[in-house]
Design an enzyme around this catalytic site. Structure first.
Site, PDB file in Angstrom:
ATOM      1  N   CYS A  82       0.794  -1.245   0.000  1.00 32.43           N
ATOM      2  CA  CYS A  82       0.000   0.000   0.000  1.00 32.43           C
ATOM      3  C   CYS A  82       0.817   1.280   0.000  1.00 32.43           C
ATOM      4  CB  CYS A  82      -0.935   0.005   1.200  1.00 32.43           C
ATOM      5  SG  CYS A  82      -2.233  -1.209   1.067  1.00 32.43           S
TER       6      CYS A  82
HETATM    7  C1  UDX Z   1      -0.916  -0.112   5.654  1.00 35.20           C
HETATM    8  C2  UDX Z   1      -1.886   0.740   6.473  1.00 35.20           C
HETATM    9  O1  UDX Z   1      -1.524   0.672   7.853  1.00 35.20           O
HETATM   10  C3  UDX Z   1      -3.323   0.306   6.247  1.00 35.20           C
HETATM   11  O2  UDX Z   1      -4.200   1.161   6.952  1.00 35.20           O
HETATM   12  C4  UDX Z   1      -3.603   0.371   4.738  1.00 35.20           C
HETATM   13  O3  UDX Z   1      -4.910   0.016   4.435  1.00 35.20           O
HETATM   14  C5  UDX Z   1      -2.620  -0.523   3.993  1.00 35.20           C
HETATM   15  O4  UDX Z   1      -1.283  -0.090   4.295  1.00 35.20           O
HETATM   16  P1  UDX Z   1       0.220  -2.507   5.900  1.00 35.20           P
HETATM   17  O5  UDX Z   1       0.890  -2.214   4.591  1.00 35.20           O
HETATM   18  O6  UDX Z   1      -0.392  -3.830   6.111  1.00 35.20           O
HETATM   19  O7  UDX Z   1      -0.949  -1.440   6.176  1.00 35.20           O
HETATM   20  O8  UDX Z   1       1.331  -2.361   7.029  1.00 35.20           O
HETATM   21  P2  UDX Z   1       1.732  -1.365   8.202  1.00 35.20           P
HETATM   22  O9  UDX Z   1       1.648  -2.100   9.471  1.00 35.20           O
HETATM   23  O10 UDX Z   1       1.010  -0.077   8.118  1.00 35.20           O
HETATM   24  O11 UDX Z   1       3.290  -1.134   7.882  1.00 35.20           O
HETATM   25  C6  UDX Z   1       3.741  -0.661   6.612  1.00 35.20           C
HETATM   26  C7  UDX Z   1       5.245  -0.544   6.570  1.00 35.20           C
HETATM   27  O12 UDX Z   1       5.683   0.558   7.369  1.00 35.20           O
HETATM   28  C8  UDX Z   1       6.034  -1.757   7.060  1.00 35.20           C
HETATM   29  O13 UDX Z   1       7.090  -2.014   6.167  1.00 35.20           O
HETATM   30  C9  UDX Z   1       6.560  -1.336   8.422  1.00 35.20           C
HETATM   31  O14 UDX Z   1       7.785  -1.973   8.729  1.00 35.20           O
HETATM   32  C10 UDX Z   1       6.765   0.150   8.211  1.00 35.20           C
HETATM   33  N1  UDX Z   1       6.698   0.958   9.456  1.00 35.20           N
HETATM   34  C11 UDX Z   1       5.533   1.062  10.147  1.00 35.20           C
HETATM   35  C12 UDX Z   1       7.823   1.662   9.891  1.00 35.20           C
HETATM   36  O15 UDX Z   1       8.895   1.598   9.250  1.00 35.20           O
HETATM   37  N2  UDX Z   1       7.722   2.434  11.012  1.00 35.20           N
HETATM   38  C13 UDX Z   1       6.574   2.559  11.720  1.00 35.20           C
HETATM   39  O16 UDX Z   1       6.572   3.301  12.719  1.00 35.20           O
HETATM   40  C14 UDX Z   1       5.448   1.840  11.291  1.00 35.20           C
END
Ligand code: UDX
Length: 427
Positions: free
Chosen positions: A264
């Site tokens: 996403c």
């Molecule tokens: C995300 C959104 O949270 C969700 O609402 C949307 O519909 C789809 O995209 P998702 O891709 O499943 O969900 O994962 P998420 O838990 O949000 O993490 C995304 C990425 O960000 C991961 O690679 C994670 O490692 C990274 N991340 C997240 C960070 O690097 N730092 C953070 O503080 C949080």
């Protein structure tokens, strides 16, 4: 109510199963017969926590799957478009599958007498529902908007927690051109305790992009501050702990590290950049969010080179291949550019992930994959931590088997390990 869901990917299957759980009769539609067979047998075509239980409970009962659009449209009152919206070569949105689904729905609506609402749930850039989906359906159904309903209802589901998020949302957004279709879509969520935001389709589409772009911006912001902290000898996690106490900011999504991946954030931010370009707006901030994110994993390799010098022939253990913990999904995983760079400079890569080894093997066939951390670490000159798997937090004696005891942590997983050189990416 009777619902049909077009597309049995992660959003479609989760939505279908959850709507069935809410008491609706649901027909899934897909062109892939193997997915149809799986759903009819109560087996999820993808892994999502809690999904298997829901499919087992409702398949063959309130939930079924078919490839027959006419059957699905005739036997439902509302159709959700939940098909994929990949990126084109420039990163802009590719609406090919959405267009094909709209055409099929239009064709099936042609012979239907009763009122039917078409709802776009796929993530589409603003104006798509009104300017792309609606005209295609009008053309193929030979009906005008009003004779059928049209709405946009974005999803905000996290991978791995999608069933929970569907049932416990913090917002439900329904964008419709007319009150009647908006009321019908809103009524589907009656079993869920959540305020419903009612708006028009283009605003609903933008809410989804603004939401994801903001979260991605928070991460890139945390990473930029983290990079500056690192150079100044400051622990950015201590900084963000305090900054996050401001109620206007909040502590979530300020974890700096190797950057964001997944299906996403990278795709949606790029699609919004593409839409902005289309209307002659230069989205400077969004571009920077992507640039910071692309540089971030390569900083891991820079730290490694600074410490080890020439990497040719050195054995580097990469721990964590999935884009985040608790999934086997490697899409846009930050481990990918790191492994590519390591291979380009002639390093030998040994990798371990609790779930994603097989998926990464399809991309990088030549590296060694191991089924435990210890095996991947044996004889390594350094170790890179790329994913926030819980099990990495308790690693300790496992590092004993390394040739040179050096860890570069891209996810703030460790810090307590004795007799080993530990380098945090931003702390
Ligand atoms: C995300 C959104 O949270 C969700 O609402 C949307 O519909 C789809 O995209 P998702 O891709 O499943 O969900 O994962 P998420 O838990 O949000 O993490 C995304 C990425 O960000 C991961 O690679 C994670 O490692 C990274 N991340 C997240 C960070 O690097 N730092 C953070 O503080 C949080």
């Amino acid at each position: 109510m009777k619902i049909s869901v077009i597309g049995t990917g992660y959003v479609g299957t989760v939505s279908a199963a959850c709507f069935a759980e809410l008491g609706h009769d649901v027909i899934c539609v897909d062109i892939d017969q193997s997915k149809i067979d799986q759903i009819n047998a109560g087996i999820p075509p993808i892994y999502e926590e809690g999904l298997s239980e829901l499919l087992k409970k409702h398949a063959g009962n309130r939930l079924s799957a078919t490839s027959d659009y006419d059957f699905a449209v005739t036997n439902s009152e509302v159709s959700f478009i939940c098909v994929g919206t990949p990126s084109d070569a420039e990163g802009s949105i590719d609406l090919g599958i959405v267009k094909a689904a709209s055409q099929s729905l239009g064709n099936s609506l042609k012979n239907k007498k009763e009122y039917h609402v078409v709802v776009v749930k796929s993530t589409v850039v603003p104006e798509t529902t009104e300017k792309v989906v609606l005209p295609i359906i009008e053309k193929h159904s030979e009906k005008k908007q009003g004779e059928f309903g049209i709405a946009m209802n974005p999803e905000f589901l996290r991978e791995g927690k999608a069933v929970y998020d569907f049932m416990h949302p913090d917002k439900i957004v329904v964008g419709a051109l007319d009150k009647k279709s908006g009321d019908i879509v809103a009524s589907l969520y009656r079993g869920i305790k959540c305020e419903i935001t009612r708006t028009n389709p283009r605003t609903a589409e933008m809410i989804k992009y603004a939401n994801n772009a903001f979260l991605a911006t928070k991460i890139s912001f945390a990473n930029e501050i983290g990079n500056i902290c690192k150079m100044l000898g400051i622990d950015t996690y201590e900084v963000m702990e305090a900054v996050g106490k401001d109620f206007r900011i909040g502590r979530h999504f300020l974890n700096s590290g190797a950057g964001f991946g997944g299906s996403c954030f990278p795709k949606d931010v790029k699609a919004l950049i593409g839409k902005a370009k289309e209307i002659d707006y230069e989205p400077q901030l969004l571009r920077s969010v992507i640039e910071v994110n692309e540089r971030q994993p390569l900083r891991m390799v820079e730290l490694l080179k600074n410490r080890l010098g020439e990497l040719k022939g050195k054995k580097i253990a990469v721990l964590g291949l999935a884009f985040k913990n608790d999934t086997d999904d490697i899409r846009e995983s930050r481990a990918i550019p790191v492994i590519r760079e390591l291979l380009d400079v002639g390093a030998i890569v040994s990798a371990y992930d609790p779930m994603a080894n097989a998926n990464m093997k399809r991309l990088f066939n030549s590296i060694e994959y191991y089924s435990s951390t210890g095996d991947a670490l044996r004889g390594a000159d350094a170790c890179l931590i790329m994913t926030e798997w819980n099990e990495f937090k308790s690693l300790d004696n496992e590092f004993e088997v390394m040739k040179k005891k050096l860890i570069i942590d891209g996810r703030h997983m460790l810090g307590h390990v004795k007799n080993i050189e530990y380098i945090g990416l931003c702390w």
